[in-house]
Design an enzyme around this catalytic site. Structure first.
Site, short mmCIF file in Angstrom:
data_model
loop_
_atom_site.label_atom_id
_atom_site.label_comp_id
_atom_site.label_asym_id
_atom_site.label_seq_id
_atom_site.Cartn_x
_atom_site.Cartn_y
_atom_site.Cartn_z
N HIS A 122 -7.12 -13.74 16.09
CA HIS A 122 -7.60 -13.69 14.71
C HIS A 122 -6.54 -14.39 13.85
O HIS A 122 -5.35 -14.36 14.18
CB HIS A 122 -7.71 -12.21 14.33
N ASP A 199 -1.87 -6.92 18.75
CA ASP A 199 -2.80 -6.76 17.63
C ASP A 199 -3.93 -5.85 18.11
O ASP A 199 -4.81 -6.27 18.86
CB ASP A 199 -3.32 -8.15 17.22
N GLN A 202 -8.96 -4.44 16.94
CA GLN A 202 -10.28 -4.23 17.55
C GLN A 202 -10.25 -3.15 18.63
O GLN A 202 -11.22 -2.40 18.78
CB GLN A 202 -10.81 -5.54 18.16
N LYS A 225 -11.35 0.07 10.44
CA LYS A 225 -12.21 -0.30 11.57
C LYS A 225 -12.41 0.91 12.49
O LYS A 225 -13.16 0.84 13.46
CB LYS A 225 -11.57 -1.44 12.36
N CYS A 363 -12.73 -15.62 11.35
CA CYS A 363 -11.27 -15.76 11.22
C CYS A 363 -10.64 -16.14 12.56
O CYS A 363 -9.57 -15.64 12.92
CB CYS A 363 -10.62 -14.49 10.69
N1 PLP Z 1 -6.82 -8.79 14.15
C1 PLP Z 1 -8.07 -8.73 14.62
C2 PLP Z 1 -8.32 -8.96 16.07
C3 PLP Z 1 -9.12 -8.46 13.74
O1 PLP Z 1 -10.38 -8.44 14.21
C4 PLP Z 1 -8.84 -8.24 12.37
C5 PLP Z 1 -9.93 -8.01 11.41
O2 PLP Z 1 -11.07 -8.33 11.65
C6 PLP Z 1 -7.51 -8.28 11.95
C7 PLP Z 1 -6.53 -8.55 12.87
C8 PLP Z 1 -7.15 -8.03 10.53
O3 PLP Z 1 -7.36 -6.69 10.20
P1 PLP Z 1 -7.23 -6.22 8.69
O4 PLP Z 1 -8.12 -7.09 7.89
O5 PLP Z 1 -7.68 -4.80 8.73
O6 PLP Z 1 -5.80 -6.37 8.31
#
Ligand code: PLP
Length: 405
Positions: A122, A199, A202, A225, A363
């Site tokens: 992402h 990260d 998900q 999430k 993204c």
């Molecule tokens: N990393 C992954 C794999 C994501 O899917 C997302 C959000 O969709 C993020 C990071 C960013 O999360 P946040 O917007 O809650 O900071």
């Protein structure tokens, strides 16, 4: 035996409509819906318990501080961290990753160093590393993704060298659903003394996370999430690394003493928690974890796996539909494209049928490039989704095909 159909009643938003149709919410990867227990916990906090924490000498403030720290303790147990000081409250995954890039990265990376990420990241786990790499003169190296949507670990082994200084990798892909073999990656990295950030945006809401078992150095996740409120998330970091990192934001709450000549900092986690935190968010996140624990993650995993298998089968039967990502280990996330119809158009038709999906690059622009698609439609499941909703999705895709024929 959990009755997932009954659990739907816990989510007030699922009673409402979308474009005058019953709402079918298939975008939990972007943000999950909230159970009444979470909404109630936040309301109760504001109505009865609110005061700034770690500051007041009065009872209300003391109680609020204890509640805040109890949630930290709860999260520590939930992810099996060794110490509660390893749990840092942040706004979400994005802030957690930026924190590490800007503190660990800024104090460690030098010209010529290499930071390893993957092609399925992402933007939140890509841009912060790109920014710090540019500043330090370091270079990003990228683990390729196979046609099945899995990380090419043989290539990772080739990428690792004495120049490698950090690995940042998604536990699960928000586009492909792929669950990555984090333990294996951490083993490879640690053999060369390379720290690993995971990260977990998900994976955290849909998998059991045990940071000691994974042995990762950092793990980042967001509450919104995982059935909790927006604006709150966690960075887990191993104590020794956190203690040796400079602070991120300066301000109240993160200091030991302040003089014009010099400031000394509070111990972790406070060193990284400048300013008034999202106390109501922390309470809501605690309630979300209680909610998840009451259902049991193993039950949730089994339920979502059934949804994934059913949806994968039904979608594969639609002619012209191509699912992107066929990893062996997958979350309840399916991305697809349909010959001759742009994903945004499919999203619009589905919306008019009451179905909320995501259409776009999610993204993850480099991953779109990898699969040579401008965008995909993404369907993602939460614990409240049903087989009937998948049937409705399939019918609506057929409708889109007829409309655009
Ligand atoms: N990393 C992954 C794999 C994501 O899917 C997302 C959000 O969709 C993020 C990071 C960013 O999360 P946040 O917007 O809650 O900071």
């Amino acid at each position: 035996m959990i009755n997932f159909q009954l659990l739907r009643d816990d989510f007030p938003i699922l009673q409402r409509t979308n474009r005058d149709r019953p709402l079918i919410y298939l975008d939990s990867s972007a943000s999950s819906q909230k159970p009444q227990a979470v909404i109630d916990a936040i309301t109760h906090y504001h109505a009865n318990e609110h005061a700034n924490i770690h500051r007041g000498v009065y009872e209300l403030s003391e109680r609020a501080s204890i509640r805040h720290e109890n949630v930290r303790e709860k999260i520590k147990s939930y992810i099996n961290a060794k110490h509660s000081r390893e749990i840092i409250f942040v706004r979400g995954t994005t802030e957690a990753i930026n924190l590490v890039a800007q503190t660990y990265g800024r104090s460690h990376f030098k010209a010529g160093d290499e930071i390893i990420i993957s092609m399925m990241e992402h933007h939140s786990n890509l841009v912060p590393w790109q920014m710090i790499a540019k500043e330090a003169g370091a270079v990003l190296r990228v683990i390729p993704v196979t046609e099945a949507g899995e990380l090419d670990l043989a290539e990772l082994q080739k990428l690792i060298s004495p120049r490698s200084k950090f690995i940042a990798i998604a536990h699960a892909s928000n586009v492909l659903g792929t669950i990555n073999p984090i333990k294996e990656i951490v083993k490879l990295a640690h053999a060369q003394k390379i720290p690993v950030l995971v990260d977990g945006a998900q994976a955290f809401p849909h998998q059991t996370v045990d940071v000691q078992d994974l042995d990762c150095d950092f793990y980042a996740f967001s509450s919104h999430k995982a059935y909790g409120p927006t604006g709150i998330g966690v960075l887990f970091g191993k104590t020794q690394l956190l203690e040796n990192m400079p602070p991120y934001h300066g301000g109240g709450g993160m200091i030991a003493s302040v003089r014009f000549a010099n400031t000394t900092y509070a111990p972790v986690p406070q060193k990284f928690e400048a300013g008034t935190p999202d106390m109501a968010g922390v309470v809501g996140f605690g309630a979300a974890l209680d909610y998840l624990q009451n259902i049991g993650m193993n039950n949730i995993i089994a339920h979502e796996k059934k949804l994934l298998d059913y949806a994968s089968e039904k979608l594969s039967e639609i002619s012209g539909l191509r699912i992107i990502g066929h990893a062996q280990h997958k979350l309840g996330v399916i991305s697809f494209v349909l010959t001759g119809i742009h994903p945004h158009d499919i999203g619009t038709v589905l919306d008019h049928e009451g179905i909320a999906v995501r259409a776009g690059h999610h993204c993850a622009m480099p991953l779109m490039e990898r699969f040579q698609v401008p965008a995909t439609v993404r369907v993602s499941f939460g614990l409240y989704n049903t087989h009937e909703e998948i049937d409705a999705l399939v019918s609506a895709i057929h409708l889109a095909k007829r409309l655009f024929a």
